[in-house]
Write an enzyme that holds these catalytic residues in place. Structure first.
Site, PDB file in Angstrom:
ATOM      1  N   ASP A   1       0.858  -1.180   0.000  1.00  0.00           N
ATOM      2  CA  ASP A   1       0.000   0.000   0.000  1.00  0.00           C
ATOM      3  C   ASP A   1       0.901   1.240   0.000  1.00  0.00           C
ATOM      4  OD1 ASP A   1      -3.222   0.523   1.626  1.00  0.00           O
ATOM      5  OD2 ASP A   1      -2.133   1.753   0.183  1.00  0.00           O
TER       6      ASP A   1
ATOM      7  N   GLU B   1     -10.622   6.803   4.356  1.00  0.00           N
ATOM      8  CA  GLU B   1      -9.648   6.135   5.204  1.00  0.00           C
ATOM      9  C   GLU B   1      -9.758   6.555   6.666  1.00  0.00           C
ATOM     10  OE1 GLU B   1      -6.443   6.113   1.544  1.00  0.00           O
ATOM     11  OE2 GLU B   1      -5.824   5.299   3.455  1.00  0.00           O
TER      12      GLU B   1
HETATM   13  C1  GLC Z   1      -4.312   4.290   0.053  1.00  0.00           C
HETATM   14  C2  GLC Z   1      -5.243   3.157   0.317  1.00  0.00           C
HETATM   15  C3  GLC Z   1      -5.361   2.174  -0.806  1.00  0.00           C
HETATM   16  C4  GLC Z   1      -5.146   2.853  -2.136  1.00  0.00           C
HETATM   17  C5  GLC Z   1      -3.745   3.426  -2.170  1.00  0.00           C
HETATM   18  C6  GLC Z   1      -3.440   4.160  -3.485  1.00  0.00           C
HETATM   19  O1  GLC Z   1      -3.541   4.576   1.164  1.00  0.00           O
HETATM   20  O2  GLC Z   1      -5.038   2.436   1.520  1.00  0.00           O
HETATM   21  O3  GLC Z   1      -6.658   1.581  -0.707  1.00  0.00           O
HETATM   22  O4  GLC Z   1      -5.310   1.902  -3.183  1.00  0.00           O
HETATM   23  O5  GLC Z   1      -3.507   4.315  -1.105  1.00  0.00           O
HETATM   24  O6  GLC Z   1      -4.246   5.303  -3.597  1.00  0.00           O
END
Ligand code: GLC
Length: 622
Positions: free
Chosen positions: A318, A514
């Site tokens: 991530d 988030e």
């Molecule tokens: C974020 C998220 C993830 C996402 C990534 C790219 O922190 O946790 O779900 O795909 O970054 O944007």
């Protein structure tokens, strides 16, 4: 996720002057705005094995490196120089580093970066990822669907497949070939800011809907017309304990404190289903299991996911997730992540550091060459399966259909099937006669941005007319036009002197994404409660439409209104709400989560022995 600018991050206005200077200086880097007529260099390797045999260790490390495009926007020559394997647009990182942008602007951006990649020594094309989590939600004018919790309420797996097939088409229309979706989280505590990204609170809901989502994005097999899907976030991201959140989050990125038996029973099944659908990639979670970060969990990632479940695709980190791994240096952190089974690192900024750290760790014998070759093989296999070597540029035949009426009709169907009727004292469906006076109010009734929720044009989302869509207020005007019904908008100005036969309040949560959405109270705001109370006091009957990413504590509101609808986060097509309010279609939605009577019940899930306000599966059909 889009973080504040780092040493590499230069989000902000595109700087033509800098480009002009570099051109004037005769810089080797191709101009970012490469004319479409530039002849494409042909890749120098024609199969995964052929590429592996020709690649240097540095080039292999480059393929394992994913960069947010804002970090190469002003220096795109680095893509070829470092052999970067992948770019992404984090939430809100549109063309020029700005939120939004049209489909054509995205496609031009994608093609320009791809042209740079093809100038690398072996000409290996990029694979470009984006979070199209409820439609191609970063792009202005794209069709934006209900977030997953609303699709979970629809209980309609074929609909989910159609939604994702349209998302596939609209993503391809911008050139992008990799979607960091579907989330197959199993949210167990509604206080989690990512509850709405999950389909439902028990494993069979994301297992079924996740599988159909993957099929919608990828088709029956990966090819040039596929968008690679990503099941995320592996594993038990929805099972973390309140108060264990990472840094300033309360539960997001926290610790899933449970037995292996519970983890396997509740949180693992959706990955088995996604793998059955041949999901191209799986993103590891920021969270931990019993104190150990998933980004360094070799048992769950290598032994279970790749070994026991037989996952042969790409395991992706991530956003800067490697930096959360225990270690005294970045090199130590990335070594642990790669050795645990992570194949591609979403850095997403300091790509030089990432590449040199991987190279140094291999040369020091702390990452094996076999592990590197396995990771790069998985990445190249995906690129060959998606025919990126032969078709690296945007298929512009998809671009004009981004946000088309036909696509929006399917989104409207998804909206109406997601609406859950929680209370109805003989009010719905409405069938107003000529002369009926309808009063519409609440902060969300005419606010498209609120209707969309997070991950919409920008990462966190925002209020206002952020893209093309229909608010509830616009939809009800269309619905009643020519009927002799008098509709009046009072918004949040409920202090004014008005009355009516029917009151409709639309309110709930403002956008978040988030951990920013972690919420200890799940309370309806006092302003919302006041507006609802006022509208209901001044009308004969009143309807409440709750626009939220999760259950809120609505006991008082439920008593106040004569009818109550859980609308979730509907997206651009507000007419799907009026379709059921005015009886053109029945309410068929059912709760994909348990609705708490008090926040003290959280985490609350079906069968846990608690007495909720509404059980998972509840929903009225008038
Ligand atoms: C974020 C998220 C993830 C996402 C990534 C790219 O922190 O946790 O779900 O795909 O970054 O944007």
């Amino acid at each position: 996720m889009t973080h504040p600018p780092t040493r590499f991050g230069r989000p902000g206005r595109f700087r033509p002057l800098a480009l002009a200077c570099s051109l004037a200086a005769g810089a080797l880097a191709l101009p970012l705005l490469t004319p479409a007529s530039t002849a494409m260099a042909a890749p120098s390797c024609t199969s995964t094995q052929d590429c592996l045999e020709q690649m240097t260790l540095e080039e292999k490390a480059g393929q394992m490196t994913q960069v947010n495009h804002t970090n190469v926007m002003d220096n795109p020559g680095d893509i070829a120089e470092y052999g970067i394997g992948s770019l992404l647009s984090g939430g809100g990182a549109g063309p020029g580093g700005q939120a939004g942008g049209t489909a054509t602007e995205w496609a031009d951006m994608y093609d320009d970066y791809q042209h740079h990649a093809l100038q690398s020594r072996l000409g290996i094309p990029l694979i470009y990822g984006v979070d199209a989590v409820h439609g191609h939600n970063n792009v202005e004018g794209a069709t934006i669907f209900p977030h997953n919790i609303g699709l979970g309420a629809s209980q309609d797996m074929r609909l989910v497949q159609r939604v994702q097939d349209i998302t596939r088409q609209e993503v391809l229309g911008t050139g992008i070939d990799w979607n960091f979706a579907p989330a197959v989280s199993v949210p167990r505590d509604d206080r989690w800011g990512r509850t709405y990204e999950g389909f439902g609170e028990v494993s069979w809901i994301p297992s079924i809907l996740g599988e159909y989502a993957v099929r919608g994005l990828q088709g029956e097999e990966l090819g040039a017309d596929s968008v690679a899907a990503t099941a995320k976030h592996y594993v038990a991201d929805g099972g973390t304990a309140w108060g264990t959140g990472d840094s300033d989050y309360r539960i997001d990125q926290g610790d899933a404190q449970m037995s292996e038996a519970e983890l396997r029973r509740v949180h693992l099944p959706p990955y088995r289903s996604a793998i059955r659908a041949d999901v191209a990639s799986i993103m590891v979670s920021f969270s931990s299991w019993n104190g150990l970060k998933m980004h360094q969990h070799d048992y769950l990632v290598t032994e279970v996911l790749k070994g026991e479940l037989g996952f042969e695709g790409v395991v992706l980190s991530d956003w800067a997730g490697v930096r959360q791994v225990e270690g005294n240096s970045y090199a130590e952190k990335v070594r642990k992540a790669v050795n645990a089974g992570v194949d591609m690192i979403m850095v997403p900024d300091d790509y030089e550091q990432n590449i040199s750290a991987i190279v140094d760790e291999v040369r020091a014998g702390r990452i094996s060459q076999e592990r590197i070759d396995d990771a790069v093989r998985r990445i190249l296999d995906l690129k060959f399966e998606q025919e990126l070597f032969g078709h690296p540029l945007t298929d512009r035949s998809y671009t004009d259909d981004v946000g088309s009426p036909e696509h929006r009709q399917v989104a409207r169907e998804a909206v109406r099937k997601s609406q859950v009727l929680l209370k109805n004292d003989g009010v719905l469906p409405l069938s107003p006669t000529s002369g009926t006076e309808i009063v519409v109010g609440g902060k969300t009734a005419d606010n498209l941005g609120y209707q969309l929720g997070g991950w919409s044009i920008s990462w966190q989302g925002q209020g206002g007319d952020v893209t093309e869509g229909t608010t509830f207020w616009e939809a009800i005007q269309d619905e009643t036009a020519g009927t002799g019904t008098d509709v009046r908008f009072v918004g949040t100005d409920t202090g004014s002197d008005y009355s009516g036969d029917i009151g409709i309040w639309v309110g709930g949560e403002t956008p978040y994404a988030e951990g920013q959405g972690d919420d200890a109270d799940l309370a309806l705001s006092q302003a919302d409660q006041r507006h609802l109370t006022d509208i209901c006091a001044r009308t004969e009957v009143c309807v409440a439409m709750l626009v939220s990413g999760r259950p809120l504590i609505i006991n008082d509101a439920l008593d106040t209104a004569d009818a109550f609808v859980a609308s979730w986060l509907p997206g651009t097509e507000g007419a799907g709400m009026t379709d059921v309010v005015f009886g053109h279609h029945d309410f068929t939605g059912r709760l994909p989560v348990t609705w708490p009577a008090s926040v003290d019940q959280e985490p609350i899930t079906i069968g846990d022995g608690q007495e909720p306000l509404f059980q998972m599966g509840y929903g009225l059909t008038p």
